[in-house]
Design a protein around this motif. Structure first.
Motif, PDB file in Angstrom:
ATOM      1  N   SER A 141      77.061 123.154 100.871  1.00 36.59           N
ATOM      2  CA  SER A 141      77.233 121.670 100.526  1.00 36.59           C
ATOM      3  C   SER A 141      76.660 120.975 101.746  1.00 36.59           C
ATOM      4  O   SER A 141      76.280 121.010 102.424  1.00 36.59           O
ATOM      5  CB  SER A 141      78.353 121.019 100.280  1.00 36.59           C
ATOM      6  OG  SER A 141      78.938 120.865 101.211  1.00 36.59           O
ATOM      7  N   LYS A 382      78.266 129.666  99.996  1.00 38.02           N
ATOM      8  CA  LYS A 382      78.533 129.569  98.340  1.00 38.02           C
ATOM      9  C   LYS A 382      77.969 131.662  98.718  1.00 38.02           C
ATOM     10  O   LYS A 382      77.954 131.637  97.529  1.00 38.02           O
ATOM     11  CB  LYS A 382      77.766 128.926  98.226  1.00 38.02           C
ATOM     12  CG  LYS A 382      77.905 127.459  98.146  1.00 38.02           C
ATOM     13  CD  LYS A 382      77.214 126.550  97.932  1.00 38.02           C
ATOM     14  CE  LYS A 382      78.118 124.301  98.122  1.00 38.02           C
ATOM     15  NZ  LYS A 382      77.534 123.795  96.584  1.00 38.02           N
ATOM     16  N   GLN A 402      84.903 126.954  97.613  1.00 36.79           N
ATOM     17  CA  GLN A 402      83.854 126.425  96.801  1.00 36.79           C
ATOM     18  C   GLN A 402      83.939 125.634  95.403  1.00 36.79           C
ATOM     19  O   GLN A 402      82.979 125.834  95.121  1.00 36.79           O
ATOM     20  CB  GLN A 402      83.188 128.112  96.991  1.00 36.79           C
ATOM     21  CG  GLN A 402      82.981 129.218  97.894  1.00 36.79           C
ATOM     22  CD  GLN A 402      82.947 131.119  97.447  1.00 36.79           C
ATOM     23  OE1 GLN A 402      82.809 130.724  96.329  1.00 36.79           O
ATOM     24  NE2 GLN A 402      82.266 131.371  97.955  1.00 36.79           N
ATOM     25  N   ASP A 403      85.618 125.164  95.364  1.00 27.01           N
ATOM     26  CA  ASP A 403      85.518 124.850  94.274  1.00 27.01           C
ATOM     27  C   ASP A 403      84.519 123.214  93.884  1.00 27.01           C
ATOM     28  O   ASP A 403      85.328 122.490  94.987  1.00 27.01           O
ATOM     29  CB  ASP A 403      87.039 125.042  93.919  1.00 27.01           C
ATOM     30  CG  ASP A 403      87.215 124.311  92.357  1.00 27.01           C
ATOM     31  OD1 ASP A 403      86.376 123.351  92.063  1.00 27.01           O
ATOM     32  OD2 ASP A 403      89.196 124.151  92.166  1.00 27.01           O
ATOM     33  N   ASP A 404      83.666 123.228  93.966  1.00 26.78           N
ATOM     34  CA  ASP A 404      83.218 121.728  93.910  1.00 26.78           C
ATOM     35  C   ASP A 404      84.958 120.610  93.151  1.00 26.78           C
ATOM     36  O   ASP A 404      84.097 119.784  93.553  1.00 26.78           O
ATOM     37  CB  ASP A 404      82.124 121.417  92.582  1.00 26.78           C
ATOM     38  CG  ASP A 404      80.730 122.571  92.898  1.00 26.78           C
ATOM     39  OD1 ASP A 404      80.954 122.794  94.141  1.00 26.78           O
ATOM     40  OD2 ASP A 404      79.997 122.538  91.840  1.00 26.78           O
ATOM     41  N   GLU A 405      85.443 120.651  92.481  1.00 30.27           N
ATOM     42  CA  GLU A 405      86.398 119.888  92.629  1.00 30.27           C
ATOM     43  C   GLU A 405      86.721 119.575  93.625  1.00 30.27           C
ATOM     44  O   GLU A 405      87.912 118.535  93.393  1.00 30.27           O
ATOM     45  CB  GLU A 405      87.411 120.214  91.130  1.00 30.27           C
ATOM     46  CG  GLU A 405      86.458 120.625  89.983  1.00 30.27           C
ATOM     47  CD  GLU A 405      86.139 118.511  89.303  1.00 30.27           C
ATOM     48  OE1 GLU A 405      86.922 118.120  88.978  1.00 30.27           O
ATOM     49  OE2 GLU A 405      84.552 118.860  89.167  1.00 30.27           O
ATOM     50  N   THR A 406      87.544 120.624  94.834  1.00 34.35           N
ATOM     51  CA  THR A 406      88.165 120.422  96.163  1.00 34.35           C
ATOM     52  C   THR A 406      87.512 118.683  96.761  1.00 34.35           C
ATOM     53  O   THR A 406      86.465 118.487  96.905  1.00 34.35           O
ATOM     54  CB  THR A 406      88.495 121.180  96.290  1.00 34.35           C
ATOM     55  OG1 THR A 406      89.057 122.118  95.972  1.00 34.35           O
ATOM     56  CG2 THR A 406      88.786 121.213  97.602  1.00 34.35           C
ATOM     57  N   THR A 407      88.516 117.679  96.600  1.00 33.38           N
ATOM     58  CA  THR A 407      88.422 117.199  97.595  1.00 33.38           C
ATOM     59  C   THR A 407      88.157 117.598  99.190  1.00 33.38           C
ATOM     60  O   THR A 407      90.175 118.179  99.583  1.00 33.38           O
ATOM     61  CB  THR A 407      89.033 116.038  98.146  1.00 33.38           C
ATOM     62  OG1 THR A 407      88.605 115.139  96.309  1.00 33.38           O
ATOM     63  CG2 THR A 407      88.901 114.403  98.838  1.00 33.38           C
TER      64      THR A 407
END
Length: 452
Positions: A141, A382, A402-407
Motif C-alpha cells: 500500500s 499483497k 491485507q484488508d482495505d477496511e482495517t485501520t
C-alpha cells in the motif's frame, strides 16, 4: 537459552566500492552446480553474479535468523550471490556509528522508520532502484511505501510485518473456566478482575527487559490504548507531535494501561511483583501461561515463535491448541477494526547491482511467500498467500493486514524521533511502571522532544 526479539551481534563489515544500480538481466543457465536441484525460473529476473557477496545486518536473531537465511537459499543458488547475514541486539545503537565510519553492511534491516530517516539525513543511504520501487508499487500500500520514503526519496521497501495488541491466552483454561473472549475494553477489565478475584493466580504476566531497548514492550501498551481510546486522527497527531506528549489524552492512555501494569492484583503472574516487569525478558514473559501461572499476556503476532523456543512444535498456536490470542478489543464492540503494528526496511549502504538484486528479491511476492511458509512471521505484501502461514493466528494476521477496511497504524515509538521513540519513551516506561506518576512521566518525555 536467552531469546531475542526479531525487532532488535553486529559484526562490522567494510563496504566495497560502489557500482551502478541497474539490475543485470539473466543470461540463461546459472553456473552454480547446485542450481540443478532448484527451480530457478522465479529468480531469472534478478540476474547472475558469480563471486559476488552481499552483507546484511539487522535485529533478527536465533531461530528467526536461521529462517531468514533459509529464505534466500534458492536465490543464492540461482543468482550466484553469496548473502552473509549477522544479527545484533545492538544493531539500532550501532548502525549509524558504523555508517559514519564507512563500516556499515551492504544492507541493514532497519526496524524503525525513525531510524531510517536518521540514516537518510546522515547521507549514508542509497535510494532504492527501480525494480525495488516497482515491487512496492505492485505489492504494498501507499502507506507502507511512505514509511520507506524521506523527503520524497524512496529508500527502502517493507519486509516483514507484525500486528501489535494481541493478548495471548490458553484456550483450554478459557474453556474449562467458562471465560469468554472480551469484545470491549470494559469486558477485558471485567475478565481481568474475575481472574484476580478467583485467586488462583494473577491474571496478567508481562516483561519489559530487552537489553539497551528495555521498556519498548510498554510503549506497545500505550500505543494500543491511544488508538482504541482516541482514534486514528489523535494517534497521528500524537506521533507527529501535533499534540504534545503530555496531552491529557496521552495521560488517559497511560492510566488505562496502568490499571493493569501498575496494579499488584493484576501482575506479575508466575514471575513476581510489579517491579519484576522491568527485569523479566520480554521473550519469556508470556511463558507462565503454559504452566497455568497467569492467563493473559500482551504481545505482538511475532511472539508465536517464542512458545517453542527450540523450534519444536509441542506448543501449538491455534484456537483449540496450547495457546492462542485475541486482539485487544475496542471501546465499543461495533467500532471499526483498528490495529497497531510494525515492520522492517532493508536499506542499502553500498551502491551495487548485486545489492539491489537482493533488495529487489526481498521486496517481491516470491520472497514473502518463501519466508512466511517457513513459519513464525507475516508480511503485509499483497502477493502473499495467507494460507502459507504457519498458524491459524498468522493467517488471520495476514488477512487483517491485507484488508482495505482495517485501520492500521505503525508502531508510534518507531515513528517518533529517536530521542523520544527509542530513548525517553522506553526509559519513561521503566520509570513509570516502577512508581513514577503518569504526569511526571509524560512531562519528562515531552521535554525530550527535539525542538526541530
Amino acid at each position: 537459552m536467552r531469546l531475542t526479539r526479531h525487532r532488535r551481534w553486529l559484526v562490522p563489515v567494510v563496504a566495497a566500492a560502489a557500482v551502478g544500480l541497474t539490475l543485470t538481466a539473466c543470461t540463461g543457465d546459472v553456473s552454480n552446480e547446485d542450481a540443478a536441484d532448484v527451480d530457478c525460473g522465479p529468480y531469472e529476473q534478478y540476474g547472475t553474479f558469480e563471486g559476488k557477496n552481499v552483507t546484511i545486518s539487522g535485529t533478527i536473531l536465533d531461530l528467526e535468523a536461521d529462517r531468514l537465511v533459509e529464505s534466500w537459499s534458492d536465490f543464492e543458488t540461482c543468482t550466484g550471490i553469496e548473502v552473509d547475514y549477522q544479527g545484533s541486539s545492538e544493531f539500532e545503537a550501532q548502525i549509524a556509528v558504523l555508517a559514519e565510519g564507512g563500516n556499515a553492511p551492504d544492507i541493514g534491516i532497519v526496524p524503525q522508520p525513525g531510524l531510517l530517516q536518521r540514516l537518510a539525513a546522515g547521507g549514508w543511504l542509497i535510494p532504492a532502484s527501480q525494480p525495488v520501487e516497482d515491487n512496492v508499487d505492485e505489492f504494498w500500500s501507499e502507506d507502507w511505501k511512505q514509511y520507506g520514503t524521506v523527503d520524497g526519496t524512496f529508500y527502502a521497501a517493507p519486509l516483514m510485518a507484525s500486528i501489535k495488541g494481541y493478548i495471548w491466552y490458553s484456550p483450554t483454561e478459557f474453556e474449562e473456566k467458562g471465560y469468554e473472549i472480551p469484545k470491549t475494553l470494559d469486558e477485558l477489565t471485567a475478565l481481568s478482575e474475575q481472574i484476580a478475584a478467583e485467586g488462583e493466580h494473577k491474571p496478567w504476566c508481562a516483561g519489559f527487559e530487552s537489553g539497551d531497548a528495555t521498556g519498548w514492550p510498554g510503549t506497545d501498551w500505550i500505543e494500543d490504548y491511544m488508538l482504541r481510546l482516541h482514534g486514528a486522527d489523535v494517534y497521528d497527531q500524537w506521533v507527529t507531535h501535533d499534540i504534545p506528549f503530555n496531552d491529557p489524552q496521552v495521560a488517559e492512555a497511560f492510566d488505562a494501561a496502568g490499571e493493569i501494569l501498575k496494579n499488584p492484583d493484576m501482575v506479575n503472574g508466575g514471575i513476581g511483583d510489579v517491579s519484576t516487569i522491568v527485569s523479566e525478558a520480554f521473550q519469556t514473559a508470556g511463558l507462565p501461561i503454559l504452566d497455568g501461572e497467569c492467563s493473559l499476556h500482551h504481545q505482538a503476532s511475532f511472539y508465536e515463535t517464542f512458545w517453542n523456543p527450540e523450534g519444536g512444535d509441542e506448543n501449538t498456536v491455534a484456537s483449540d491448541g496450547t495457546v492462542f490470542a485475541f486482539l485487544m478489543p475496542p471501546v465499543n464492540a461495533d467500532d471499526p477494526l483498528s490495529v497497531t503494528g510494525g515492520g522492517e526496511f532493508p536499506v542499502a549502504f553500498r551502491d551495487a547491482e548485486e545489492v539491489e538484486a537482493v533488495r529487489a528479491y526481498l521486496s517481491s511476492d516470491t520472497w514473502a511467500n518463501n519466508r512466511v511458509s517457513l513459519g513464525g512471521v507475516i508480511s503485509a505484501n499483497k502477493g502473499l498467500d495467507p494460507e502459507v502461514a504457519s498458524s491459524e493466528l498468522l493467517v488471520q494476521s495476514i488477512e487483517i493486514l491485507q484488508d482495505d477496511e482495517t485501520t492500521f497504524r505503525f508502531d508510534g515509538s518507531d515513528l517518533m524521533p529517536g530521542a523520544v521513540g527509542a530513548d525517553s519513551f522506553w526509559k519513561g516506561m521503566v520509570a513509570w511502571v516502577t512508581g513514577q506518576s503518569t504526569q511526571d512521566t509524560i512531562d519528562t518525555i515531552e521535554a525530550s522532544w527535539p525542538a526541530s
